[in-house]
Design a protein around this motif. Structure first.
Motif, PDB file in Angstrom:
ATOM      1  N   TYR A  30       0.203  18.203  -8.032  1.00 22.50           N
ATOM      2  CA  TYR A  30       0.612  16.792  -8.436  1.00 22.50           C
ATOM      3  C   TYR A  30       2.154  16.745  -7.977  1.00 22.50           C
ATOM      4  N   ALA A  31       2.279  15.642  -7.488  1.00 20.66           N
ATOM      5  CA  ALA A  31       3.609  15.337  -6.896  1.00 20.66           C
ATOM      6  C   ALA A  31       4.209  13.775  -7.773  1.00 20.66           C
ATOM      7  N   PRO A  32       5.274  14.151  -8.401  1.00 26.38           N
ATOM      8  CA  PRO A  32       5.630  12.759  -9.086  1.00 26.38           C
ATOM      9  C   PRO A  32       6.054  11.572  -7.911  1.00 26.38           C
ATOM     10  N   GLY A  33       5.427  10.437  -8.248  1.00 33.22           N
ATOM     11  CA  GLY A  33       5.604   9.480  -7.357  1.00 33.22           C
ATOM     12  C   GLY A  33       4.579   9.022  -6.299  1.00 33.22           C
ATOM     13  N   ALA A  34       3.562  10.020  -6.432  1.00 32.88           N
ATOM     14  CA  ALA A  34       2.464  10.027  -5.353  1.00 32.88           C
ATOM     15  C   ALA A  34       1.805   8.729  -5.499  1.00 32.88           C
ATOM     16  N   THR A  35       1.510   8.672  -6.799  1.00 36.66           N
ATOM     17  CA  THR A  35       0.617   7.339  -7.180  1.00 36.66           C
ATOM     18  C   THR A  35       1.422   6.795  -8.334  1.00 36.66           C
ATOM     19  N   ALA A  36       2.172   5.477  -8.336  1.00 38.22           N
ATOM     20  CA  ALA A  36       2.884   5.324  -9.423  1.00 38.22           C
ATOM     21  C   ALA A  36       3.126   3.735  -9.508  1.00 38.22           C
ATOM     22  N   ASP A  37       2.774   2.917  -8.598  1.00 43.46           N
ATOM     23  CA  ASP A  37       3.029   1.590  -8.573  1.00 43.46           C
ATOM     24  C   ASP A  37       1.907   0.736  -7.572  1.00 43.46           C
ATOM     25  N   PHE A  38       2.163  -0.405  -7.690  1.00 40.63           N
ATOM     26  CA  PHE A  38       1.101  -1.477  -7.212  1.00 40.63           C
ATOM     27  C   PHE A  38       0.522  -1.066  -5.729  1.00 40.63           C
ATOM     28  N   ILE A  39       1.482  -0.435  -4.971  1.00 39.33           N
ATOM     29  CA  ILE A  39       1.167   0.054  -3.568  1.00 39.33           C
ATOM     30  C   ILE A  39       0.051   1.023  -3.545  1.00 39.33           C
ATOM     31  N   ASP A  40      -0.010   1.782  -4.867  1.00 40.38           N
ATOM     32  CA  ASP A  40      -1.163   2.915  -4.898  1.00 40.38           C
ATOM     33  C   ASP A  40      -2.412   2.323  -5.494  1.00 40.38           C
ATOM     34  N   THR A  41      -2.584   1.098  -5.827  1.00 42.75           N
ATOM     35  CA  THR A  41      -3.694   0.594  -6.347  1.00 42.75           C
ATOM     36  C   THR A  41      -4.789   0.350  -5.297  1.00 42.75           C
ATOM     37  N   LEU A  42      -5.976   0.198  -5.801  1.00 42.42           N
ATOM     38  CA  LEU A  42      -6.878  -0.355  -4.990  1.00 42.42           C
ATOM     39  C   LEU A  42      -6.515  -1.730  -4.417  1.00 42.42           C
ATOM     40  N   PRO A  43      -7.236  -2.328  -3.171  1.00 44.82           N
ATOM     41  CA  PRO A  43      -6.867  -3.513  -2.752  1.00 44.82           C
ATOM     42  C   PRO A  43      -7.327  -4.534  -3.618  1.00 44.82           C
ATOM     43  N   GLY A  44      -8.548  -4.343  -4.458  1.00 43.48           N
ATOM     44  CA  GLY A  44      -8.983  -5.556  -5.236  1.00 43.48           C
ATOM     45  C   GLY A  44     -10.089  -6.194  -4.345  1.00 43.48           C
ATOM     46  N   LYS A  45     -10.423  -5.917  -3.167  1.00 43.64           N
ATOM     47  CA  LYS A  45     -11.338  -6.459  -2.319  1.00 43.64           C
ATOM     48  C   LYS A  45     -12.095  -5.598  -1.471  1.00 43.64           C
ATOM     49  N   PRO A  46     -13.299  -5.808  -0.832  1.00 40.88           N
ATOM     50  CA  PRO A  46     -13.631  -5.041   0.095  1.00 40.88           C
ATOM     51  C   PRO A  46     -12.726  -4.836   1.549  1.00 40.88           C
ATOM     52  N   GLY A  47     -12.514  -3.540   1.705  1.00 43.68           N
ATOM     53  CA  GLY A  47     -11.507  -3.509   3.008  1.00 43.68           C
ATOM     54  C   GLY A  47     -11.148  -2.150   3.369  1.00 43.68           C
ATOM     55  N   LEU A  48     -10.632  -1.940   4.363  1.00 41.39           N
ATOM     56  CA  LEU A  48      -9.869  -0.704   4.759  1.00 41.39           C
ATOM     57  C   LEU A  48      -8.471  -0.673   4.680  1.00 41.39           C
ATOM     58  N   VAL A  49      -8.018   0.538   4.135  1.00 41.90           N
ATOM     59  CA  VAL A  49      -6.502   0.687   3.837  1.00 41.90           C
ATOM     60  C   VAL A  49      -5.991   1.798   4.736  1.00 41.90           C
ATOM     61  N   PHE A  50      -5.153   1.781   5.386  1.00 41.12           N
ATOM     62  CA  PHE A  50      -4.294   2.812   5.923  1.00 41.12           C
ATOM     63  C   PHE A  50      -2.912   2.779   5.869  1.00 41.12           C
ATOM     64  N   ALA A  51      -2.292   4.062   5.462  1.00 42.33           N
ATOM     65  CA  ALA A  51      -1.119   4.303   4.987  1.00 42.33           C
ATOM     66  C   ALA A  51      -0.258   5.819   5.537  1.00 42.33           C
ATOM     67  N   ASN A  52       0.836   5.240   5.483  1.00 40.76           N
ATOM     68  CA  ASN A  52       1.543   6.833   5.603  1.00 40.76           C
ATOM     69  C   ASN A  52       2.709   7.213   4.658  1.00 40.76           C
ATOM     70  N   ALA A  53       3.154   8.372   4.162  1.00 42.48           N
ATOM     71  CA  ALA A  53       4.151   8.638   3.502  1.00 42.48           C
ATOM     72  C   ALA A  53       4.895   9.831   3.847  1.00 42.48           C
ATOM     73  N   TYR A  54       6.218   9.698   3.793  1.00 43.53           N
ATOM     74  CA  TYR A  54       7.032  10.719   3.910  1.00 43.53           C
ATOM     75  C   TYR A  54       7.510  11.140   2.711  1.00 43.53           C
ATOM     76  N   THR A  55       7.816  12.400   2.397  1.00 36.80           N
ATOM     77  CA  THR A  55       8.222  12.864   1.190  1.00 36.80           C
ATOM     78  C   THR A  55       9.405  13.888   1.342  1.00 36.80           C
ATOM     79  N   TYR A  56      10.409  13.989   0.626  1.00 38.33           N
ATOM     80  CA  TYR A  56      11.455  15.080   0.784  1.00 38.33           C
ATOM     81  C   TYR A  56      11.785  15.555  -0.728  1.00 38.33           C
ATOM     82  N   TYR A  57      11.645  16.871  -1.084  1.00 37.18           N
ATOM     83  CA  TYR A  57      12.128  17.552  -2.212  1.00 37.18           C
ATOM     84  C   TYR A  57      13.014  18.606  -2.045  1.00 37.18           C
TER      85      TYR A  57
END
Length: 313
Positions: A30-57
């Motif tokens: 588990y990493a705090p902030g990985a899933t925390a807001d509206f960007i991390d929810t399902l799109p709410g309709k059929p479709g494909l999501v592509f995303a990338n993330a940079y993390t520094y700790y």
């Protein structure tokens, strides 16, 4: 000879005096902030999501923390990670919700240093690694949308031990155990006033690290966001705050848990800023956030920086 024995006893006593320990590696999957807001929810309709993330700790711990089966005093760990994320929400429905699957693939750069006890001595040791991390698969995700403002979902994440691991090394790209993470989320983003309230909650259940025979305990974590969104440059900007709570609900164990039955916990908070915009018929979103750990016990304590960007096709 007596002096050597005395030095050894004093060194051992100093480690025992600070033996408040930490879960293996000072953190889990588990990493705090990985899933925390509206960007991390399902799109709410059929479709494909592509995303990338940079993390520094960047985190540290004065009491001993076990890395690769080795207790380390005054540990410092610095992590850079780049993660690609793919999600497909299908048109299949179950209990009124849309079924989805997802996968995350991280590449990590990790640097660890600290004092390692060698007889009566405690030399400073430095170790680095980079490579593929532990891939996470989501074979089951089920999401519901209530009008345009409210979303909620349940999901099962499985962290797989795909990252390289070697017992005795301080820095490893993987954790060498499986984690099963059932979780749920709720998100309300008002189309009228732009206010957002999002909450993610989950449990992490770990298998034993067979290389070190360390069994990290189960844990509960909660991430939440409150933000305000507003028209900006043809899209929508957002500013707000995120907070998180992590609590182990069972102690660490196994023959490799040299520092005892630890139960880590941490809480933190920090600002978040986001931006969404239409690119043709596709939805683009990005965010940046900084999360500061305010009260940590038996874990590394530090700061997270996240940058995420994604598009819904």
């Amino acid at each position: 000879m007596k002096q050597k024995i005395l030095l050894g006893l004093l060194a051992g006593a100093s480690w025992l005096a600070f033996n408040t320990c930490a879960e293996e590696g000072g953190s889990g999957h588990y990493a705090p902030g990985a899933t925390a807001d509206f960007i991390d929810t399902l799109p709410g309709k059929p479709g494909l999501v592509f995303a990338n993330a940079y993390t520094y700790y960047d985190g540290s711990a004065t009491p001993p923390v076990e890395f690769g089966g080795t207790p380390v005093l005054n540990a410092n760990a610095r992590l850079n990670a780049y993660t690609i994320f793919g999600l497909y929400e299908t048109s299949w429905t179950l209990l009124g919700g849309n079924y989805a699957v997802a996968v995350t693939i991280p590449y990590v750069w990790l640097e660890v240093d600290g004092n390692v006890k060698v007889g009566p001595l405690q030399p400073r040791v430095h170790d680095t690694t980079d490579g593929l991390g532990d891939i996470t698969v989501y074979p089951f995700m089920l999401g519901w949308t209530n009008a345009a403002d409210m979303k909620y979902d349940v999901r099962l994440g499985i962290y797989t031990p795909t990252g390289s691991y070697e017992a005795g090394k301080l820095a490893n790209a993987g954790r060498n155990y499986w984690t099963f993470e059932p979780s749920a989320s709720f998100s309300w983003l008002s189309t009228k006033i732009g206010t957002e309230v999002t909450v993610f909650a989950g449990f992490d259940i770990n298998t034993e690290n067979e290389a070190t025979h360390y069994q990290s305990g189960a844990s509960f974590h909660l991430d939440g966001t409150a933000a305000q969104h507003f028209p900006l440059l043809g899209g929508f900007g957002g500013v707000g705050a995120e907070g998180f709570v992590y609590e182990q609900i069972s102690p660490d164990g196994g023959s490799g848990a040299k520092l005892g039955d630890c139960e880590g916990q941490t809480i933190g908070v920090g600002p978040v800023a986001s931006y969404t915009h239409k690119i043709g018929k596709y939805d683009f979103a990005c965010e940046v956030k900084w999360l500061d750990e305010l009260n940590t016990q038996k874990r590394l304590n530090g700061n997270y920086i996240w940058f995420k960007a994604g598009i819904v096709f």
